[in-house]
Design a protein around this motif. Structure first.
Motif, mmCIF file in Angstrom:
data_model
loop_
_atom_site.group_PDB
_atom_site.id
_atom_site.type_symbol
_atom_site.label_atom_id
_atom_site.label_comp_id
_atom_site.label_asym_id
_atom_site.label_seq_id
_atom_site.Cartn_x
_atom_site.Cartn_y
_atom_site.Cartn_z
ATOM 1 N N GLY A 220 0.768 -1.246 0.000
ATOM 2 C CA GLY A 220 0.000 0.000 0.000
ATOM 3 C C GLY A 220 0.790 1.283 0.000
ATOM 4 N N GLY A 221 2.036 1.243 -0.503
ATOM 5 C CA GLY A 221 2.822 2.480 -0.516
ATOM 6 C C GLY A 221 2.943 2.983 0.906
ATOM 7 N N SER A 222 2.680 4.271 1.099
ATOM 8 C CA SER A 222 2.597 4.766 2.474
ATOM 9 C C SER A 222 1.651 5.955 2.525
ATOM 10 C CB SER A 222 3.974 5.164 3.017
ATOM 11 O OG SER A 222 4.409 6.395 2.470
ATOM 12 N N VAL A 223 1.144 6.198 3.723
ATOM 13 C CA VAL A 223 0.239 7.317 3.962
ATOM 14 C C VAL A 223 0.644 8.025 5.245
ATOM 15 C CG1 VAL A 223 -1.754 6.335 2.742
ATOM 16 C CG2 VAL A 223 -1.390 5.776 5.154
ATOM 17 N N ALA A 224 0.232 9.278 5.351
ATOM 18 C CA ALA A 224 0.429 10.018 6.592
ATOM 19 C C ALA A 224 -0.634 9.585 7.586
ATOM 20 C CB ALA A 224 0.327 11.520 6.324
ATOM 21 N N THR A 225 -0.188 9.147 8.770
ATOM 22 C CA THR A 225 -1.121 8.702 9.797
ATOM 23 C C THR A 225 -0.891 9.468 11.099
ATOM 24 O OG1 THR A 225 0.363 6.938 10.555
ATOM 25 C CG2 THR A 225 -1.236 6.373 8.836
ATOM 26 N N LYS A 226 -1.934 9.495 11.923
ATOM 27 C CA LYS A 226 -1.826 10.055 13.264
ATOM 28 C C LYS A 226 -2.162 8.949 14.255
ATOM 29 C CE LYS A 226 -3.486 13.668 16.391
ATOM 30 N NZ LYS A 226 -4.444 14.792 16.584
ATOM 31 N N GLU A 227 -1.219 8.680 15.151
ATOM 32 C CA GLU A 227 -1.394 7.611 16.130
ATOM 33 C C GLU A 227 -0.861 8.063 17.480
ATOM 34 O OE1 GLU A 227 0.081 3.822 14.634
ATOM 35 O OE2 GLU A 227 0.011 4.634 12.598
ATOM 36 N N PHE B 83 2.614 11.755 14.434
ATOM 37 C CA PHE B 83 2.409 11.520 13.005
ATOM 38 C C PHE B 83 3.486 10.557 12.486
ATOM 39 C CE2 PHE B 83 0.880 15.889 13.801
ATOM 40 C CZ PHE B 83 -0.460 15.660 13.561
ATOM 41 N N TYR B 84 3.066 9.689 11.558
ATOM 42 C CA TYR B 84 3.989 8.709 10.985
ATOM 43 C C TYR B 84 3.785 8.614 9.482
ATOM 44 C CZ TYR B 84 4.616 7.057 15.801
ATOM 45 O OH TYR B 84 4.898 6.978 17.142
ATOM 46 N N ASN B 85 4.830 8.173 8.812
ATOM 47 C CA ASN B 85 4.787 7.824 7.392
ATOM 48 C C ASN B 85 4.659 6.298 7.373
ATOM 49 O OD1 ASN B 85 5.368 7.276 4.689
ATOM 50 N ND2 ASN B 85 6.977 8.812 4.550
ATOM 51 N N THR B 86 3.439 5.810 7.133
ATOM 52 C CA THR B 86 3.097 4.415 7.427
ATOM 53 C C THR B 86 2.736 3.623 6.181
ATOM 54 O OG1 THR B 86 2.210 5.130 9.569
ATOM 55 C CG2 THR B 86 1.609 2.927 8.818
ATOM 56 N N SER B 87 3.287 2.409 6.102
ATOM 57 C CA SER B 87 2.983 1.486 5.008
ATOM 58 C C SER B 87 2.143 0.327 5.530
ATOM 59 C CB SER B 87 4.278 0.956 4.408
ATOM 60 O OG SER B 87 4.015 0.029 3.371
ATOM 61 N N TYR B 88 1.134 -0.084 4.737
ATOM 62 C CA TYR B 88 0.301 -1.229 5.076
ATOM 63 C C TYR B 88 0.359 -2.238 3.927
ATOM 64 C CZ TYR B 88 -1.753 1.990 8.492
ATOM 65 O OH TYR B 88 -1.943 2.885 9.513
ATOM 66 N N ILE B 89 0.474 -3.518 4.266
ATOM 67 C CA ILE B 89 0.537 -4.586 3.277
ATOM 68 C C ILE B 89 -0.656 -5.516 3.490
ATOM 69 C CG2 ILE B 89 2.008 -6.329 2.209
ATOM 70 C CD1 ILE B 89 3.367 -3.554 2.524
ATOM 71 N N PHE B 90 -1.358 -5.853 2.389
ATOM 72 C CA PHE B 90 -2.558 -6.691 2.469
ATOM 73 C C PHE B 90 -2.425 -7.892 1.553
ATOM 74 C CE2 PHE B 90 -3.602 -2.343 3.391
ATOM 75 C CZ PHE B 90 -4.418 -2.425 4.510
ATOM 76 N N ASP B 91 -2.939 -9.043 2.028
ATOM 77 C CA ASP B 91 -2.940 -10.229 1.178
ATOM 78 C C ASP B 91 -4.229 -10.311 0.361
ATOM 79 O OD1 ASP B 91 -4.971 -11.251 2.832
ATOM 80 O OD2 ASP B 91 -3.659 -12.707 3.825
ATOM 81 N N ARG B 92 -4.371 -11.390 -0.395
ATOM 82 C CA ARG B 92 -5.520 -11.533 -1.301
ATOM 83 C C ARG B 92 -6.853 -11.639 -0.563
ATOM 84 N NH1 ARG B 92 -3.912 -12.945 -6.618
ATOM 85 N NH2 ARG B 92 -1.725 -13.614 -6.804
ATOM 86 N N LYS B 93 -6.825 -11.968 0.707
ATOM 87 C CA LYS B 93 -8.051 -12.056 1.497
ATOM 88 C C LYS B 93 -8.402 -10.734 2.167
ATOM 89 C CE LYS B 93 -7.447 -16.974 2.484
ATOM 90 N NZ LYS B 93 -7.271 -17.995 3.560
ATOM 91 N N GLY B 94 -7.568 -9.722 1.906
ATOM 92 C CA GLY B 94 -7.800 -8.421 2.513
ATOM 93 C C GLY B 94 -7.269 -8.302 3.925
#
Length: 263
Positions: A83-90, A94-105
């Motif tokens: 998922g590339g990366s997005v700006a997140t607030k946690e 703030f973070y530059n965050t990447s998320y990875i998803f499989d075929r089942k979501g």
């Protein structure tokens, strides 16, 4: 032969406009799956761009909007998404965050960029992460980094040292340093004897311009696919993972390391 197909989504990122960017990403994912890739790869900070001064109002809180969108699309189209990366607030940061998803979501990995880029004032607004981004997609061991991370070969060596076959890279790499982008990525492929799949954005921001040159590189440093300059679009490439066996067998760099002297 173990064929693997990747689709690189080389997108323009609208500065500080999450609504436009989420809509654009969904549109391009729906188009990209027509090529039946095994994995889709997005660029860096695609939800906000580097509009860092307004993160308080435009960053994705806990990544919920991003995770909801990419989970739905990965599951619906049965496709892996880096998922590339997005700006997140946690937790107030703030973070530059990447998320990875499989075929089942399912979310199978998440990563907060560890090397923050001072020239774009990233370190003034964003907190650094401290974890590895290693994951398995379709039985293939892989790892992921974000933009400035590729200037730290020791980081990629650590990520790739347990049998990873593909290094995914998402970036907003400026036009004026694009030749360095190519050389660094080819070097990371050669020294880690791995495929590199790297997506860079196109378009303009207030202080920088970006001209793509998204790349797929084989373990010998040969460029298999290169996204056209300044063009927003989808670039798809298929390669044979079995090529790794010959490369790693002939020159076993991981086995030949002097770990008594260095990592």
């Amino acid at each position: 032969m173990k064929k693997f197909k990747v689709s690189l989504l080389q997108l323009d990122v609208k500065f500080g406009d999450p609504e436009a960017n989420y809509s654009n990403v969904e549109k391009y994912i729906e188009e990209a799956v027509q090529d039946k890739p095994d994995v889709l790869v997005l660029p860096e900070m695609w939800n906000t761009g580097y509009d860092l001064e307004r993160l308080e109002t435009i960053a994705d809180k806990d990544g919920q909007r991003t995770k909801t969108l990419l989970t739905r699309l990965a599951k619906h189209f049965a496709v892996n998404i880096v998922g590339g990366s997005v700006a997140t607030k946690e937790d107030g940061k703030f973070y530059n965050t990447s998320y990875i998803f499989d075929r089942k979501g399912q979310l199978i990995s998440q990563y907060q960029k560890v090397h923050l880029f001072g020239l774009m004032s990233e370190d003034d607004f964003i907190s650094a992460g401290s974890t590895l981004n290693q994951f398995i997609i379709d039985g293939i061991k892989a790892a992921g980094v974000i933009c400035y991370d590729i200037r730290f070969p020791e980081w990629e060596r650590k990520l790739m040292s347990t049998g990873q076959q593909i290094l995914f890279v998402s970036a907003q790499w400026p036009t004026k340093r694009i030749e360095q982008w190519k050389m660094l990525l080819c070097a990371r492929a050669i020294e880690n004897q791995s495929f590199v799949v790297a997506v860079n954005r196109v378009g303009n921001a207030p202080k920088d311009s970006f001209n793509g040159h998204s790349l797929v590189i084989d373990p010998l440093g040969k460029i298999l696919e290169e996204g056209a300059t300044d063009v927003e679009g989808i670039f798809t490439c298929e390669f044979d993972l079995d090529d790794l066996k010959a490369v790693r067998g002939n020159i076993p760099v991981f086995d030949d390391r002097r770990t008594d002297l260095y990592f």
